[in-house]
Design a protein around this motif. Structure first.
Motif, mmCIF file in Angstrom:
data_model
loop_
_atom_site.group_PDB
_atom_site.id
_atom_site.type_symbol
_atom_site.label_atom_id
_atom_site.label_comp_id
_atom_site.label_asym_id
_atom_site.label_seq_id
_atom_site.Cartn_x
_atom_site.Cartn_y
_atom_site.Cartn_z
ATOM 1 N N LEU A 252 0.821 -1.006 -0.037
ATOM 2 C CA LEU A 252 0.112 -0.066 -0.052
ATOM 3 C C LEU A 252 0.724 1.275 -0.011
ATOM 4 O O LEU A 252 0.703 2.251 -0.583
ATOM 5 C CB LEU A 252 -0.990 0.137 1.290
ATOM 6 N N SER A 253 1.929 1.228 0.816
ATOM 7 C CA SER A 253 3.066 2.320 0.881
ATOM 8 C C SER A 253 4.260 1.591 1.192
ATOM 9 O O SER A 253 4.420 0.780 2.093
ATOM 10 C CB SER A 253 2.710 3.307 1.671
ATOM 11 N N THR A 254 5.420 2.134 0.549
ATOM 12 C CA THR A 254 6.741 1.563 0.924
ATOM 13 C C THR A 254 7.408 2.546 2.004
ATOM 14 O O THR A 254 8.489 2.351 2.455
ATOM 15 C CB THR A 254 7.514 1.566 -0.404
ATOM 16 N N VAL A 255 6.731 3.508 2.274
ATOM 17 C CA VAL A 255 7.152 4.557 3.312
ATOM 18 C C VAL A 255 7.378 3.813 4.657
ATOM 19 O O VAL A 255 6.278 3.123 5.384
ATOM 20 C CB VAL A 255 6.200 5.808 3.233
ATOM 21 N N GLY A 256 8.432 3.926 5.055
ATOM 22 C CA GLY A 256 8.832 3.491 6.687
ATOM 23 C C GLY A 256 9.300 1.982 6.657
ATOM 24 O O GLY A 256 9.311 1.503 7.852
ATOM 25 N N ALA A 257 9.472 1.310 5.700
ATOM 26 C CA ALA A 257 9.302 -0.305 5.560
ATOM 27 C C ALA A 257 10.841 -0.381 6.102
ATOM 28 O O ALA A 257 11.173 -1.405 6.986
ATOM 29 C CB ALA A 257 9.292 -0.800 4.232
ATOM 30 N N GLY A 258 11.739 0.372 5.911
ATOM 31 C CA GLY A 258 13.310 0.333 6.384
ATOM 32 C C GLY A 258 13.250 0.704 7.753
ATOM 33 O O GLY A 258 14.047 0.054 8.697
ATOM 34 N N ASP A 259 12.374 1.248 8.321
ATOM 35 C CA ASP A 259 12.261 1.707 9.840
ATOM 36 C C ASP A 259 11.645 0.604 10.413
ATOM 37 O O ASP A 259 12.150 0.138 11.529
ATOM 38 C CB ASP A 259 11.487 3.176 10.061
ATOM 39 N N ALA A 260 10.752 -0.004 9.827
ATOM 40 C CA ALA A 260 10.065 -1.130 10.419
ATOM 41 C C ALA A 260 11.217 -2.230 10.371
ATOM 42 O O ALA A 260 11.150 -3.183 11.544
ATOM 43 C CB ALA A 260 8.951 -1.594 9.663
ATOM 44 N N PHE A 261 11.902 -2.636 9.237
ATOM 45 C CA PHE A 261 13.058 -3.525 9.623
ATOM 46 C C PHE A 261 14.044 -3.534 10.500
ATOM 47 O O PHE A 261 14.353 -4.400 11.279
ATOM 48 C CB PHE A 261 13.654 -3.514 8.029
ATOM 49 N N VAL A 262 14.245 -2.101 10.965
ATOM 50 C CA VAL A 262 15.214 -1.734 12.013
ATOM 51 C C VAL A 262 14.457 -2.133 13.209
ATOM 52 O O VAL A 262 15.131 -2.616 14.233
ATOM 53 C CB VAL A 262 15.670 -0.177 12.117
ATOM 54 N N ALA A 263 13.274 -1.666 13.360
ATOM 55 C CA ALA A 263 12.419 -2.099 14.674
ATOM 56 C C ALA A 263 12.575 -3.680 14.946
ATOM 57 O O ALA A 263 12.549 -3.948 15.949
ATOM 58 C CB ALA A 263 11.057 -1.513 14.501
ATOM 59 N N GLY A 264 12.240 -4.405 13.818
ATOM 60 C CA GLY A 264 12.443 -5.885 13.945
ATOM 61 C C GLY A 264 13.813 -6.430 14.456
ATOM 62 O O GLY A 264 13.836 -7.173 15.590
ATOM 63 N N LEU A 265 14.903 -5.597 14.078
ATOM 64 C CA LEU A 265 16.216 -6.249 14.557
ATOM 65 C C LEU A 265 16.331 -5.854 15.967
ATOM 66 O O LEU A 265 16.740 -6.478 16.845
ATOM 67 C CB LEU A 265 17.262 -5.358 13.809
ATOM 68 N N ALA A 266 15.665 -4.576 16.558
ATOM 69 C CA ALA A 266 15.594 -4.170 17.803
ATOM 70 C C ALA A 266 14.911 -5.039 18.780
ATOM 71 O O ALA A 266 15.381 -5.509 19.740
ATOM 72 C CB ALA A 266 15.225 -2.913 17.938
ATOM 73 N N ALA A 267 13.840 -5.563 18.232
ATOM 74 C CA ALA A 267 12.878 -6.377 19.027
ATOM 75 C C ALA A 267 13.504 -7.816 19.068
ATOM 76 O O ALA A 267 13.524 -8.524 19.927
ATOM 77 C CB ALA A 267 11.527 -6.577 18.222
ATOM 78 N N ALA A 287 7.446 -6.307 5.863
ATOM 79 C CA ALA A 287 6.511 -6.734 4.916
ATOM 80 C C ALA A 287 5.351 -6.254 5.448
ATOM 81 O O ALA A 287 4.398 -5.802 4.967
ATOM 82 C CB ALA A 287 6.473 -8.391 4.814
ATOM 83 N N ALA A 288 4.848 -6.246 7.027
ATOM 84 C CA ALA A 288 3.765 -5.943 7.548
ATOM 85 C C ALA A 288 3.629 -4.473 7.370
ATOM 86 O O ALA A 288 2.380 -3.845 7.017
ATOM 87 C CB ALA A 288 3.721 -6.377 9.074
ATOM 88 N N LYS A 289 4.500 -3.633 7.407
ATOM 89 C CA LYS A 289 4.543 -2.243 7.335
ATOM 90 C C LYS A 289 4.082 -1.949 5.869
ATOM 91 O O LYS A 289 3.347 -0.850 5.585
ATOM 92 C CB LYS A 289 5.739 -1.599 7.685
ATOM 93 N N LEU A 290 4.557 -2.709 4.933
ATOM 94 C CA LEU A 290 4.029 -2.322 3.477
ATOM 95 C C LEU A 290 2.510 -2.400 3.494
ATOM 96 O O LEU A 290 2.175 -1.815 2.512
ATOM 97 C CB LEU A 290 4.585 -3.349 2.419
ATOM 98 N N ARG A 291 1.854 -3.093 4.171
ATOM 99 C CA ARG A 291 0.057 -2.845 4.206
ATOM 100 C C ARG A 291 -0.333 -1.904 4.990
ATOM 101 O O ARG A 291 -1.762 -1.516 4.906
ATOM 102 C CB ARG A 291 -0.144 -4.185 4.645
#
Length: 321
Positions: A252-267, A287-291
């Motif tokens: 739906l939007s690619t905005v913030g997918a990289g930030d979500a990836f970083v959050a996943g690494l931290a989690a 991938a979840a953020k893309l939606r």
């Protein structure tokens, strides 16, 4: 005491996302909808971590003139607001989401100028972080701060035995990677272009990306993650280089997918996961953020399902000598 999660955003932004059926350059475009979200890399990371269910504190430099949307986000998600208020208004970033092409055009405006006094105050506040805490230093630096500002903060936090993940680019990333080994971040997350800029050469193939990431890892950064867009992501810990991929997504939007990836690494770090499972979880976050539009993730079950769909392929073996 268990590890505490912290994000630091030096240059936050109000992200104005305008959704269009099809972006026509040079023409009058009628928007389907528009929304404004409190953003900036570290703020987005904190938002995703909160959606995952983890307590997190957001630090950084926030313009006091328009701090309301950030304060509302932090209150809504129970994020500890440790942002330092500075003179002026936080910048606005404009995101033009083309729904027909499933891509986004970004127009990033400059932020308010900050000085060394502001940075010193922020650094002093972060002196309270302790051994085992996790700090994500994310994004660009605002006008007025030296290119080595992240490097200096990284050195400080490493001296406090904090686990540091740095997600930045250009001179700010290069300065941090020029720190002595004991002051290097524990993890960095460039994309392919940012890694190529650090290396000073194009990285056209996956093999070139993998070998450049390994070179960076051998310089003293324990964990190197490289986001590769539709090709997935790479993670290298010196023992193994993994390439992660997912089935094709309809973003739906690619905005913030990289930030979500970083959050996943931290989690993943917070949960003491191994590197393969860390990469899977980070891919699930992205991938979840893309939606979703805005700095939000769906339910934990959806993220876990996407993580389980992630396939891993070994690229480079560990060093044997």
């Amino acid at each position: 005491m268990s590890a505490q999660l912290h994000t630091v955003t030096a240059n936050p932004a109000l992200d104005q996302t305008v959704s269009l059926d099809a972006l026509q350059a040079g023409s009058v475009n009628i928007a389907r909808e528009a929304r404004v979200n409190a953003g900036g890399k570290g703020v987005n990371v904190a938002s995703c971590l909160a959606d995952w269910g983890l307590p997190v504190a957001a630090h950084g430099l926030l313009g006091r003139d328009n701090s309301g949307p950030f304060e509302q986000l932090f209150a809504d998600k129970n994020i500890a607001d440790r942002m330092l208020r500075v003179k002026g208004a936080t910048r606005t970033n404009i995101k033009l989401a083309d729904l027909s092409r499933h891509d986004t055009t970004d127009i990033n405006l400059p932020g308010p100028a900050c000085g060394e006094t502001d940075w010193a105050t922020l650094s002093d506040k972060l002196a309270a972080l302790g051994s085992g805490d996790i700090a994500v230093l994310a994004g660009s630096l605002p006008p007025g701060l030296a290119a080595d500002s992240w490097a200096r903060l990284c050195a400080q936090l490493k001296g406090q035995s904090v686990w540091v993940l740095l997600d930045s680019s250009g001179p700010a990333l290069a300065a941090a990677l020029a720190n002595p080994p004991e002051a290097l971040p524990d993890c960095v997350k460039p994309n392919r272009e940012e890694l190529a800029q650090w290396a000073g050469r194009p990285l056209g193939s996956l093999d070139e990306v993998a070998r450049c990431a390994r070179l960076l890892q051998q310089s003293g950064v324990s964990l190197v993650a490289v986001s590769l867009g539709e090709q997935g992501a790479l993670l290298d810990d010196g023992e193994q280089s993994w390439l992660a991929s997912l089935p094709p997504q309809q973003p739906l939007s690619t905005v913030g997918a990289g930030d979500a990836f970083v959050a996943g690494l931290a989690a993943a770090r917070c949960a003491s996961l191994g590197q393969a499972d860390s990469l899977r979880l980070a891919m699930g976050f992205a991938a979840a953020k893309l939606r979703r539009l805005g700095p939000h993730l769906p339910d934990r079950e959806d993220i876990t399902a996407l993580a389980a769909q992630t396939s891993l392929r070994a690229l480079l073996p560990g060093e044997t000598s």
